[in-house]
Write a protein that holds these residues in place. Structure first.
Motif, short mmCIF file in Angstrom:
data_model
loop_
_atom_site.label_atom_id
_atom_site.label_comp_id
_atom_site.label_asym_id
_atom_site.label_seq_id
_atom_site.Cartn_x
_atom_site.Cartn_y
_atom_site.Cartn_z
N ALA A 199 0.83 -1.20 0.00
CA ALA A 199 0.00 0.00 0.00
C ALA A 199 0.86 1.26 0.00
CB ALA A 199 -0.93 -0.01 1.22
N GLU A 200 1.94 1.21 0.75
CA GLU A 200 2.84 2.36 0.80
C GLU A 200 3.54 2.55 -0.55
OE1 GLU A 200 6.25 4.17 3.83
OE2 GLU A 200 5.21 2.30 4.35
N ILE A 201 3.85 1.44 -1.22
CA ILE A 201 4.48 1.52 -2.54
C ILE A 201 3.53 2.13 -3.56
CG2 ILE A 201 5.33 0.12 -4.47
CD1 ILE A 201 6.50 -1.80 -2.29
N VAL A 202 2.25 1.75 -3.50
CA VAL A 202 1.25 2.32 -4.41
C VAL A 202 1.20 3.84 -4.28
CG1 VAL A 202 -1.21 2.45 -4.96
CG2 VAL A 202 -0.16 0.23 -4.48
N LEU A 203 1.19 4.33 -3.05
CA LEU A 203 1.15 5.77 -2.82
C LEU A 203 2.45 6.45 -3.24
CD1 LEU A 203 -0.72 5.89 0.60
CD2 LEU A 203 -1.64 6.29 -1.69
N LEU A 204 3.58 5.75 -3.07
CA LEU A 204 4.86 6.28 -3.53
C LEU A 204 4.83 6.49 -5.05
CD1 LEU A 204 7.99 6.80 -3.46
CD2 LEU A 204 8.25 4.32 -3.63
N VAL A 205 4.33 5.49 -5.78
CA VAL A 205 4.26 5.59 -7.24
C VAL A 205 3.37 6.76 -7.64
CG1 VAL A 205 3.47 4.41 -9.33
CG2 VAL A 205 4.72 3.13 -7.58
N GLU A 206 2.21 6.88 -6.98
CA GLU A 206 1.29 7.96 -7.31
C GLU A 206 1.93 9.33 -7.06
OE1 GLU A 206 -3.35 8.65 -6.38
OE2 GLU A 206 -2.05 8.75 -4.60
N HIS A 207 2.63 9.46 -5.94
CA HIS A 207 3.25 10.74 -5.60
C HIS A 207 4.40 11.09 -6.55
CE1 HIS A 207 4.86 14.05 -3.24
NE2 HIS A 207 6.05 13.45 -3.25
N ARG A 208 5.30 10.12 -6.77
CA ARG A 208 6.48 10.41 -7.60
C ARG A 208 6.11 10.67 -9.05
NH1 ARG A 208 9.46 11.90 -10.59
NH2 ARG A 208 11.72 11.60 -10.81
N CYS A 209 5.15 9.95 -9.56
CA CYS A 209 4.80 10.08 -10.98
C CYS A 209 3.81 11.20 -11.24
CB CYS A 209 4.28 8.75 -11.51
SG CYS A 209 5.54 7.45 -11.53
N GLY A 210 3.48 11.95 -10.21
CA GLY A 210 2.67 13.14 -10.40
C GLY A 210 3.50 14.40 -10.48
N GLN A 211 4.83 14.25 -10.62
CA GLN A 211 5.73 15.40 -10.55
C GLN A 211 6.21 15.91 -11.90
OE1 GLN A 211 8.91 14.50 -7.80
NE2 GLN A 211 7.51 13.88 -6.17
N ALA A 212 5.74 15.31 -13.00
CA ALA A 212 6.13 15.77 -14.34
C ALA A 212 4.93 15.63 -15.27
CB ALA A 212 7.33 14.99 -14.87
N PRO A 213 4.77 16.54 -16.22
CA PRO A 213 3.57 16.55 -17.06
C PRO A 213 3.34 15.28 -17.87
CG PRO A 213 4.76 18.63 -17.24
CD PRO A 213 5.63 17.71 -16.47
N SER A 214 4.39 14.70 -18.43
CA SER A 214 4.20 13.54 -19.31
C SER A 214 4.47 12.21 -18.61
CB SER A 214 5.12 13.65 -20.53
OG SER A 214 6.48 13.44 -20.15
N LEU A 215 4.65 12.26 -17.30
CA LEU A 215 5.01 11.07 -16.53
C LEU A 215 3.78 10.45 -15.87
CD1 LEU A 215 7.26 9.29 -15.19
CD2 LEU A 215 7.37 11.03 -13.38
N VAL A 216 3.64 9.14 -15.99
CA VAL A 216 2.54 8.43 -15.32
C VAL A 216 3.07 7.15 -14.70
CG1 VAL A 216 0.66 9.35 -16.73
CG2 VAL A 216 1.87 7.31 -17.49
#
Length: 230
Positions: A96-113
């Motif tokens: 669960a913590e990893i899922v939130l890490l992915v969501e947070h980190r990949c929300g930091q650039a326009p073309s990144l998901v």
């Protein structure tokens, strides 16, 4: 590649033969890059961007590269009622913590998901702390440097999360595909055609993979997205 086998032990060569094809003829149909001017692909966007902007078409700037992983987490299965919170090695909590890490980190650039599309607690039970968890990881970006930086941060984060929670992690990469930028000279021609049709030019990246990714290895490529959800 022809000798690669699937989960049933069937080789690519066998599968082609059973479908009526001759693998020996593949070389004869290779395209000569010197004979190609370019490759243009028209595709439904498969996303909400053009629909949200009220536009019928968009000019694709690049096809995103992709990094995919399968992650297996191993903690310690124990009784949900008798194991104190501070003594747990909960594989699902780490996931669960990893899922939130992915969501947070990949929300930091326009073309990144970034996406965790598969999440499983094998043989889970309502009164057992999960000792094992499996999840997938898909990270995409229109440029490889952005994607690879995010991959590094996420993998480092997984290591830190698991160390903190006393969880063992096995990370296996299953896909690594480079981004395919579209040729500016072809983008401009598509953009001019859109404007001649009385519509504004709108540029956007493609987060999904397309045939043009393969064609980009031999010639210039361009893509025109059509609106999804008409």
């Amino acid at each position: 590649q022809l000798d690669a086998v699937d989960e049933h032990g069937v080789t690519m060569r066998q599968a082609l033969a059973e479908a009526g094809h001759d693998a020996g003829e593949i070389a004869a149909i290779a395209r000569d890059p010197a004979q190609l001017l370019g490759f243009v692909e028209v595709h439904i966007e498969q996303g909400p961007v053009l629909l949200e902007h009220g536009l019928a078409v968009g000019v694709v700037t690049a096809i995103a590269g992709s990094s995919r992983f399968l992650v297996e987490l191993t903690g310690l299965a124990s009784h949900a009622g008798t194991t104190p919170m501070h003594m747990r090695k909960d594989a699902a909590a780490a996931a669960a913590e990893i899922v939130l890490l992915v969501e947070h980190r990949c929300g930091q650039a326009p073309s990144l998901v970034g996406t965790v599309g598969q999440l499983e607690v094998p043989n889970g039970s309502v009164n057992v702390i999960p000792g094992h968890c499996k999840l997938s990881l898909d990270i995409r970006a229109a440029t490889d440097d952005v994607r690879l930086a995010a991959v590094k941060d996420v993998l480092d984060g997984i290591e830190a999360i698991c160390a903190k929670r006393h969880i063992e992690a096995l990370v296996k990469q299953v896909v690594s595909a480079s981004a395919a930028p579209c040729a500016p000279w072809m983008m401009d021609q598509l953009g001019a055609a859109v404007e001649r049709a009385g519509l504004p030019r709108f540029d956007l990246p493609s987060g999904a993979g397309h045939d043009a990714m393969a064609m980009a290895k031999v010639t210039d490529v361009a893509m025109l997205f059509t609106r999804c959800g008409n």
